[in-house]
Scaffold this active site. Structure first.
Site, PDB file in Angstrom:
ATOM      1  N   TYR A  43      15.631 -17.177  -0.882  1.00  0.00           N
ATOM      2  CA  TYR A  43      14.413 -16.545  -0.375  1.00  0.00           C
ATOM      3  C   TYR A  43      14.400 -16.230   1.113  1.00  0.00           C
ATOM      4  O   TYR A  43      13.572 -15.440   1.554  1.00  0.00           O
ATOM      5  CB  TYR A  43      13.182 -17.397  -0.723  1.00  0.00           C
ATOM      6  N   GLY A  45      15.347 -14.282   4.137  1.00  0.00           N
ATOM      7  CA  GLY A  45      15.924 -12.968   4.372  1.00  0.00           C
ATOM      8  C   GLY A  45      15.144 -11.949   3.572  1.00  0.00           C
ATOM      9  O   GLY A  45      14.090 -12.248   3.019  1.00  0.00           O
ATOM     10  N   GLY A  47      13.935  -9.715   0.578  1.00  0.00           N
ATOM     11  CA  GLY A  47      13.910  -9.923  -0.863  1.00  0.00           C
ATOM     12  C   GLY A  47      13.679 -11.386  -1.190  1.00  0.00           C
ATOM     13  O   GLY A  47      13.184 -12.155  -0.383  1.00  0.00           O
ATOM     14  N   HIS A  63       6.483 -18.525   2.258  1.00  0.00           N
ATOM     15  CA  HIS A  63       6.222 -17.452   3.221  1.00  0.00           C
ATOM     16  C   HIS A  63       6.143 -16.102   2.510  1.00  0.00           C
ATOM     17  O   HIS A  63       5.239 -15.302   2.779  1.00  0.00           O
ATOM     18  CB  HIS A  63       7.321 -17.456   4.288  1.00  0.00           C
ATOM     19  N   ASP A  64       7.076 -15.845   1.592  1.00  0.00           N
ATOM     20  CA  ASP A  64       7.031 -14.601   0.809  1.00  0.00           C
ATOM     21  C   ASP A  64       5.732 -14.506   0.013  1.00  0.00           C
ATOM     22  O   ASP A  64       5.111 -13.441  -0.058  1.00  0.00           O
ATOM     23  CB  ASP A  64       8.221 -14.510  -0.147  1.00  0.00           C
ATOM     24  N   ASP A 105       3.244 -16.722   9.193  1.00  0.00           N
ATOM     25  CA  ASP A 105       4.404 -17.004  10.034  1.00  0.00           C
ATOM     26  C   ASP A 105       4.309 -18.393  10.655  1.00  0.00           C
ATOM     27  O   ASP A 105       5.308 -19.119  10.742  1.00  0.00           O
ATOM     28  CB  ASP A 105       4.530 -15.940  11.128  1.00  0.00           C
TER      29      ASP A 105
END
Length: 138
Positions: A43, A45, A47, A63-64, A105
């Site tokens: 996860y 990076g 995508g 975070h995604d 973030d």
């Protein structure tokens, strides 16, 4: 010096919160997000798929998910404001989208800091073929 040059080249053309996220990780976790987390696990990076491989990779998964819940904005391009007060990151500004992304973030930067012991070099440049499991829901 060569590493600094590579980082500078990679940041050319990067806009908005990606640069701010890098700065926030540096402030909170005391390491470069670009050099430590840009190609880690399933996860960290661009995508993300499969199951998080460890606690560090889970920081990126969460975070995604946080970015996915941000409404009416492009998380990777929006700018936001934040400050550091008594060692704490404080998100500010009048833009609701920017504040949402800043909070995402901030949570990730704190997660990276708190999970430095889980970081395992075997997950750096982890092959995507190892991330084929059914993903868990956010």
């Amino acid at each position: 010096m060569r590493t600094l040059w590579i980082v500078a080249v990679l940041l050319l053309g990067v806009e908005g919160s990606l640069v701010q996220f890098e700065m926030m990780i540096m402030e909170v976790a005391k390491r470069s997000g670009l050099l430590w987390y840009s190609a880690y696990g399933c996860y960290c990076g661009w995508g993300g798929h499969g199951r998080p491989q460890d606690a560090t990779d889970r920081c990126c998964f969460v975070h995604d998910c946080c970015y996915g819940k941000a409404t009416d904005c492009n998380p990777k391009r929006v700018s936001y404001t934040y400050s550091e007060e008594n060692g704490e990151i404080v998100c500010g500004g009048d833009d609701p989208c920017g504040t949402q992304i800043c909070e995402c973030d901030k949570a990730a930067a704190i997660c990276f800091r708190d999970n430095i012991p889980s970081y395992d070099n075997k997950y750096w440049l982890f092959p995507p073929k190892n991330c084929q499991e059914e993903p868990e829901p956010c």
